[in-house]
Design a protein around this motif. Sequence first.
Motif, PDB file in Angstrom:
ATOM      1  N   CYS A 119      60.859  88.284  12.386  1.00 42.43           N
ATOM      2  CA  CYS A 119      59.948  87.353  11.713  1.00 42.43           C
ATOM      3  C   CYS A 119      58.688  88.067  11.212  1.00 42.43           C
ATOM      4  N   LEU A 120      58.163  88.991  12.021  1.00 40.27           N
ATOM      5  CA  LEU A 120      56.995  89.750  11.593  1.00 40.27           C
ATOM      6  C   LEU A 120      57.327  90.666  10.420  1.00 40.27           C
ATOM      7  N   SER A 121      58.552  91.169  10.379  1.00 37.33           N
ATOM      8  CA  SER A 121      58.968  92.044   9.285  1.00 37.33           C
ATOM      9  C   SER A 121      59.073  91.280   7.966  1.00 37.33           C
ATOM     10  N   TYR A 122      59.461  90.010   8.047  1.00 37.32           N
ATOM     11  CA  TYR A 122      59.596  89.172   6.845  1.00 37.32           C
ATOM     12  C   TYR A 122      58.575  88.039   6.909  1.00 37.32           C
ATOM     13  N   ASP A 123      57.336  88.407   7.175  1.00 37.02           N
ATOM     14  CA  ASP A 123      56.283  87.430   7.454  1.00 37.02           C
ATOM     15  C   ASP A 123      56.003  86.491   6.291  1.00 37.02           C
ATOM     16  N   ARG A 124      56.314  86.895   5.078  1.00 37.85           N
ATOM     17  CA  ARG A 124      55.984  86.071   3.920  1.00 37.85           C
ATOM     18  C   ARG A 124      57.020  84.997   3.623  1.00 37.85           C
ATOM     19  N   LEU A 125      58.160  85.032   4.284  1.00 34.04           N
ATOM     20  CA  LEU A 125      59.165  83.996   4.086  1.00 34.04           C
ATOM     21  C   LEU A 125      58.680  82.677   4.686  1.00 34.04           C
ATOM     22  N   PRO A 126      59.049  81.539   4.111  1.00 32.73           N
ATOM     23  CA  PRO A 126      58.521  80.235   4.557  1.00 32.73           C
ATOM     24  C   PRO A 126      58.746  79.935   6.042  1.00 32.73           C
ATOM     25  N   LEU A 127      59.926  80.273   6.571  1.00 35.50           N
ATOM     26  CA  LEU A 127      60.249  79.937   7.959  1.00 35.50           C
ATOM     27  C   LEU A 127      59.842  81.026   8.950  1.00 35.50           C
ATOM     28  N   ALA A 128      59.364  82.158   8.458  1.00 32.41           N
ATOM     29  CA  ALA A 128      59.105  83.285   9.351  1.00 32.41           C
ATOM     30  C   ALA A 128      57.998  82.974  10.351  1.00 32.41           C
ATOM     31  N   ARG A 129      56.911  82.372   9.885  1.00 32.07           N
ATOM     32  CA  ARG A 129      55.780  82.144  10.784  1.00 32.07           C
ATOM     33  C   ARG A 129      56.065  81.100  11.863  1.00 32.07           C
ATOM     34  N   PRO A 130      56.629  79.937  11.533  1.00 27.92           N
ATOM     35  CA  PRO A 130      56.966  79.002  12.623  1.00 27.92           C
ATOM     36  C   PRO A 130      57.999  79.559  13.596  1.00 27.92           C
ATOM     37  N   LEU A 131      58.967  80.331  13.074  1.00 27.32           N
ATOM     38  CA  LEU A 131      59.956  80.940  13.966  1.00 27.32           C
ATOM     39  C   LEU A 131      59.323  82.019  14.843  1.00 27.32           C
ATOM     40  N   ALA A 132      58.369  82.757  14.272  1.00 30.80           N
ATOM     41  CA  ALA A 132      57.659  83.761  15.068  1.00 30.80           C
ATOM     42  C   ALA A 132      56.899  83.108  16.206  1.00 30.80           C
ATOM     43  N   LEU A 133      56.218  81.997  15.909  1.00 31.10           N
ATOM     44  CA  LEU A 133      55.469  81.285  16.947  1.00 31.10           C
ATOM     45  C   LEU A 133      56.406  80.735  18.014  1.00 31.10           C
ATOM     46  N   ALA A 134      57.515  80.143  17.600  1.00 34.59           N
ATOM     47  CA  ALA A 134      58.470  79.571  18.558  1.00 34.59           C
ATOM     48  C   ALA A 134      59.062  80.648  19.462  1.00 34.59           C
ATOM     49  N   SER A 135      59.464  81.780  18.881  1.00 34.71           N
ATOM     50  CA  SER A 135      60.034  82.857  19.694  1.00 34.71           C
ATOM     51  C   SER A 135      58.974  83.452  20.612  1.00 34.71           C
ATOM     52  N   GLY A 136      57.733  83.530  20.141  1.00 29.12           N
ATOM     53  CA  GLY A 136      56.650  84.033  20.984  1.00 29.12           C
ATOM     54  C   GLY A 136      56.389  83.123  22.177  1.00 29.12           C
ATOM     55  N   LEU A 137      56.369  81.818  21.927  1.00 24.16           N
ATOM     56  CA  LEU A 137      56.157  80.871  23.026  1.00 24.16           C
ATOM     57  C   LEU A 137      57.276  80.991  24.066  1.00 24.16           C
ATOM     58  N   GLY A 138      58.497  81.151  23.602  1.00 20.71           N
ATOM     59  CA  GLY A 138      59.609  81.352  24.535  1.00 20.71           C
ATOM     60  C   GLY A 138      59.491  82.655  25.291  1.00 20.71           C
ATOM     61  N   LEU A 139      58.993  83.681  24.612  1.00 22.72           N
ATOM     62  CA  LEU A 139      58.851  84.995  25.237  1.00 22.72           C
ATOM     63  C   LEU A 139      57.880  84.951  26.409  1.00 22.72           C
ATOM     64  N   VAL A 140      56.736  84.276  26.225  1.00 22.65           N
ATOM     65  CA  VAL A 140      55.752  84.234  27.306  1.00 22.65           C
ATOM     66  C   VAL A 140      56.150  83.213  28.371  1.00 22.65           C
ATOM     67  N   ALA A 141      56.718  82.082  27.967  1.00 22.03           N
ATOM     68  CA  ALA A 141      57.137  81.072  28.941  1.00 22.03           C
ATOM     69  C   ALA A 141      58.259  81.586  29.832  1.00 22.03           C
ATOM     70  N   GLY A 142      59.112  82.466  29.287  1.00 23.58           N
ATOM     71  CA  GLY A 142      60.223  82.998  30.064  1.00 23.58           C
ATOM     72  C   GLY A 142      59.800  83.800  31.278  1.00 23.58           C
ATOM     73  N   ILE A 143      58.567  84.301  31.270  1.00 25.80           N
ATOM     74  CA  ILE A 143      58.069  85.048  32.426  1.00 25.80           C
ATOM     75  C   ILE A 143      58.092  84.179  33.681  1.00 25.80           C
ATOM     76  N   ALA A 144      57.957  82.862  33.513  1.00 21.52           N
ATOM     77  CA  ALA A 144      57.940  81.959  34.668  1.00 21.52           C
ATOM     78  C   ALA A 144      59.213  82.093  35.496  1.00 21.52           C
ATOM     79  N   TRP A 145      60.341  82.376  34.860  1.00 16.72           N
ATOM     80  CA  TRP A 145      61.631  82.475  35.564  1.00 16.72           C
ATOM     81  C   TRP A 145      61.801  83.807  36.285  1.00 16.72           C
ATOM     82  N   THR A 146      60.851  84.741  36.107  1.00 15.84           N
ATOM     83  CA  THR A 146      60.943  86.038  36.788  1.00 15.84           C
ATOM     84  C   THR A 146      60.071  86.099  38.035  1.00 15.84           C
ATOM     85  N   GLY A 147      59.297  85.045  38.306  1.00 11.80           N
ATOM     86  CA  GLY A 147      58.370  85.052  39.433  1.00 11.80           C
ATOM     87  C   GLY A 147      58.751  84.044  40.495  1.00 11.80           C
ATOM     88  N   HIS A 148      57.743  83.609  41.254  1.00 14.74           N
ATOM     89  CA  HIS A 148      57.993  82.673  42.355  1.00 14.74           C
ATOM     90  C   HIS A 148      58.568  81.348  41.861  1.00 14.74           C
TER      91      HIS A 148
END
Length: 318
Positions: A119-148
Amino acid sequence: MPGDAANVSLIVVRAIHFIATAITVGVLIFRTVVAEPALYREGTARIVVMGQIVRAAWIGLAVTAASGAAWVLLQAAAMSGLPLGEAATTDVLSTVMTETQFGMVSEFRVALAIMLAACLSYDRLPLARPLALASGLGLVAGIAWTGHAGSSVGDVGNVHLTADALHLIAAAAWLGGLVPFALLLAEARRNQDHAWASLASQAARRFSSLGMASVGTILATGIVNTWILVGSFKGLIATEYGWLLMLKIFFFMIMLAFAAINRFWLTPDLALPPDNEARLKSVRRLTRNSGIEIAFGLAIFAIVAVLGTLHPAVHLAN
């Protein structure tokens, strides 16, 4: 590696990974909630700020990927009980990645990181930014499953995972958002004109609103996590876990104090004319305070990395 050295290495790598992930996701949240609404017109300021945000996201993602790979290697050594060199084999790594919750969550987060990079590589495409945000939110939220929270079961486990994921997202929005905000303020100090002055004022107001929402979420989810992991006042004051948690809360309160100063004392002055001395002082102080908040935020993530390696106080105080 000797046990103590391996544990320290794991803590350091986890801390770096948490910080890098938070900054990566935080700058994307900042772009969506703060920068894009404030930079609705094309111009030099938009080019500069958006360029800073994309570069920060790329740097954060690169560090996230490198530290994530190191985390997997160290975790494989810890799980197998083998020295790091012997654990870094196809058989051991395959077992960790396919037969443990940590490994499966890591595979899912790798996929999200790849999607974010695309998404960052094709940042100017219409769907790139919302998809980047969605994947980023999943990336940080997923850390919860690696801890207590990932080891909790039943209804309490679901509540714990939800609270921890929201806690991580809110922390990323605040700490990660401080990075592009500080860069924007530094650029506004160098460009003393009406366009940059207006941008700094709008960005500060929007970021203050984002910060208040983040703080509210952090407080609410922090209470839930503390109730589950500490369970009692005795657990807070009589265990190493509780002591570190109190230090984390103390650092959080310091960050909150600086955020309140920024919101109620300094941000209103940004609406003054660009050459007004009070406005110039406020920009300098906001930039300085943002740097201080970032420093305490980094310390908090370091504490979180340590807490993840300790037994929760609720198991030790009863």
